[in-house]
Structure formats: C-alpha cells, structure tokens
Design a protein around this motif. Structure first.
Motif, PDB file in Angstrom:
ATOM      1  N   TYR A   1       0.828  -1.211   0.000  1.00 31.59           N
ATOM      2  CA  TYR A   1       0.000   0.000   0.000  1.00 31.59           C
ATOM      3  C   TYR A   1       0.862   1.262   0.000  1.00 31.59           C
ATOM      4  N   GLU A   2       1.869   1.303   0.874  1.00 29.97           N
ATOM      5  CA  GLU A   2       2.709   2.497   0.946  1.00 29.97           C
ATOM      6  C   GLU A   2       3.498   2.685  -0.350  1.00 29.97           C
TER       7      GLU A   2
ATOM      8  N   ASP B   1       3.309   5.986  -2.610  1.00 32.46           N
ATOM      9  CA  ASP B   1       4.515   6.672  -3.074  1.00 32.46           C
ATOM     10  C   ASP B   1       4.536   6.786  -4.590  1.00 32.46           C
TER      11      ASP B   1
ATOM     12  N   ASN C   1      -1.312   3.186  12.134  1.00 31.13           N
ATOM     13  CA  ASN C   1      -0.433   2.787  11.033  1.00 31.13           C
ATOM     14  C   ASN C   1       0.731   3.761  10.938  1.00 31.13           C
TER      15      ASN C   1
ATOM     16  N   LEU D   1       3.580   6.121   7.978  1.00 35.01           N
ATOM     17  CA  LEU D   1       3.824   6.658   6.643  1.00 35.01           C
ATOM     18  C   LEU D   1       5.131   6.102   6.103  1.00 35.01           C
ATOM     19  N   SER D   2       5.268   6.115   4.794  1.00 35.79           N
ATOM     20  CA  SER D   2       6.539   5.736   4.180  1.00 35.79           C
ATOM     21  C   SER D   2       7.586   6.807   4.462  1.00 35.79           C
TER      22      SER D   2
ATOM     23  N   ASN E   1       7.054   9.770   2.205  1.00 33.26           N
ATOM     24  CA  ASN E   1       5.953  10.619   2.657  1.00 33.26           C
ATOM     25  C   ASN E   1       6.410  11.504   3.804  1.00 33.26           C
TER      26      ASN E   1
ATOM     27  N   GLU F   1      11.303   0.054   4.822  1.00 40.18           N
ATOM     28  CA  GLU F   1      10.153  -0.846   4.709  1.00 40.18           C
ATOM     29  C   GLU F   1       9.993  -1.733   5.930  1.00 40.18           C
TER      30      GLU F   1
ATOM     31  N   ILE G   1       7.472  -0.135   8.107  1.00 39.03           N
ATOM     32  CA  ILE G   1       6.107  -0.302   7.605  1.00 39.03           C
ATOM     33  C   ILE G   1       5.588  -1.700   7.940  1.00 39.03           C
TER      34      ILE G   1
ATOM     35  N   TYR H   1       2.137  -2.167  10.143  1.00 39.61           N
ATOM     36  CA  TYR H   1       0.931  -2.767   9.560  1.00 39.61           C
ATOM     37  C   TYR H   1       0.733  -4.219  10.014  1.00 39.61           C
TER      38      TYR H   1
END
Length: 261
Positions: free
Chosen positions: A86-87, A91, A144, A146-147, A150, A231, A234, A238
C-alpha cells in the motif's frame, strides 16, 4: 473538455490550458478508495503527456473536505506485506503527481488529512480557507505509519518540529499556522477561494513553461536525494496488533485500545 469517465469518483476537466481534478465523494469527506487512487494515477499519466495543459488544480467536492485520507474500511484484511504494498502504491501515485511538468495547485477547503495531506503537500502551491485543517492523526485513529518518502515530503513542506507534532502528538495544523510557515500560499474566505484559485492558475499559465518544468525537476531531485530504506518500519506497523485494533475500532465506531504490540 470534460472527462465523462466517472470511475473512482475523480473527475477531470480541461479548459483554457487549466486542468481541474476533483475528488468527488463528499458523503465520506472525499476519503480515497482504491479505485479513486487508480483514477488519480491514470489522470496524472494523461496530463503528463498533454502539452496543452499549463496548470493543474486539485480540489475536493462538497466544500467540507479536500481529501480526508484513505477509506479505512479497506484496511481490514491488511498485514505487514500488504502495508508495504500500500505504501509503495501511495509513493508511486505521489511520484506521478510530483512528476507533472506543469505547476500544480491544491485548492483546500476543510479537512485535509492523511492521504489528502500527501496529495496537497505534493502540489506546488496551496490555497486554503480559514476552516482548513491539516493533519495525520494516525497515532490517535488508526495506528499505522507513513513511508519514509511521505515523511520526507512533509518535513520539506512543514519542517521537522511541526511534523513531529503531526505524527507523534496527532495534532492538526490550522490555516493561519500553515500560511505562517509558508505551507499555504494564501488564506481566503470560502466564498472567494474559487476566484483566488483562478487568479493564481492564470498567473502560472502566463509564465515560461520550460523554466517552470526544469525548476520543478530540480526541486524534486533535491527531495529524492539519498532517502534511507524503511520498509521494515512499515512491516512492523501494519503487522502489529495495534493496527488491527485501530481498524476494527474505526469500523465499530469506538475508541481504540492500544497495547503497544
């Protein structure tokens, strides 16, 4: 030229060299579905190749919100890998938007949250109303993250201290503060925002397009320089029990109970 394909509830209209992109889901404060993101990507790809377009403006329908994030109900079957995917998609969408060769303007009324903040921050300029609120209240609502791209974009737009408030305190930034820190170009009453947007777009369309294009690319290259890998962060977020709790609490319309796991 009016785009008649309503797939994803993101509309495109082009007139006089100015493209208008409208997020149209006012009953949900224009929260983005997967189809809406897909449509936004397709529009950006189309506009990138359209030499007749000199300026692109983005706005939300209904006057209550620009975009109030991603539709949270879509996260119910997520895990760490789905979060990474998703991230990456977010992006990729922001890269397409940032890569538009012409100037971009976010016309923001009301809530500009999460994914909406990413879209507005990726635009070159923002015009807002006094009632506008910017934020990423995921520490309060969803659990959650953010990347790294982001986060880097938000730091470039707001500065680190405000981004710490946005992410760690789940604070909101109002219109006056956004203008004071340079994030918002102009704050105008709701009844005057359309005229202000048209004035800005016409001015941008009158200037040297090649200069605008290379200047945008130079700024984008500075922002992209040496971003670290993140990552793992992330996946951890998640894949956490807290994220699952945040999603279920939202769906069940109750406060989340965080466990730190």
């Amino acid at each position: 030229m009016q785009d008649t394909d309503n797939k994803g509830q993101v509309h495109l209209a082009i007139e006089g060299g100015i493209a208008s992109v409208t997020f149209d889901r006012p009953a949900a404060r224009n929260a983005m579905t997967w189809a809406m993101y897909e449509r936004l990507r397709a529009i950006c790809e189309q506009l990138r190749e359209d030499r007749s377009v000199r300026v692109v403006r983005f706005q939300g329908a209904g006057g209550e919100a620009f975009v109030a994030g991603t539709d949270i109900a879509q996260f119910q079957d997520f895990d760490g890998e789905r979060g990474v995917e998703y991230e990456r998609q977010i992006d990729g969408t922001m890269q397409l938007l940032a890569g538009l060769p012409m100037p971009t303007v976010a016309v923001v009324e009301g809530w500009c949250i999460g994914g909406g903040l990413a879209i507005a921050s990726t635009c070159d300029f923002r015009i807002v109303t006094p009632a506008t609120k910017f934020g990423v209240p995921i520490a309060r609502t969803l659990g959650n993250c953010l990347s790294i791209a982001n986060v880097a974009g938000l730091v470039a737009a707001f500065g680190r201290p405000r981004v710490q408030r946005l992410l760690l305190l789940a604070d909101l930034v109002g219109a006056e503060e956004a203008q004071a820190c340079g994030y918002a170009l102009e704050v105008v009453p709701a009844e005057g925002i359309e005229a202000a947007a048209q004035k800005l777009c016409k001015k941008l369309a009158s200037l040297a397009p090649v200069t605008q294009q290379v200047s945008k690319e130079a700024l984008n290259r500075l922002l992209r320089h040496d971003l670290p890998e993140a990552e793992d962060l992330i996946r951890r977020t998640y894949g956490s029990l807290d994220f699952r709790e945040g999603v279920q609490a939202f769906v069940q319309k109750r406060p989340p109970v965080w466990q730190g796991r």
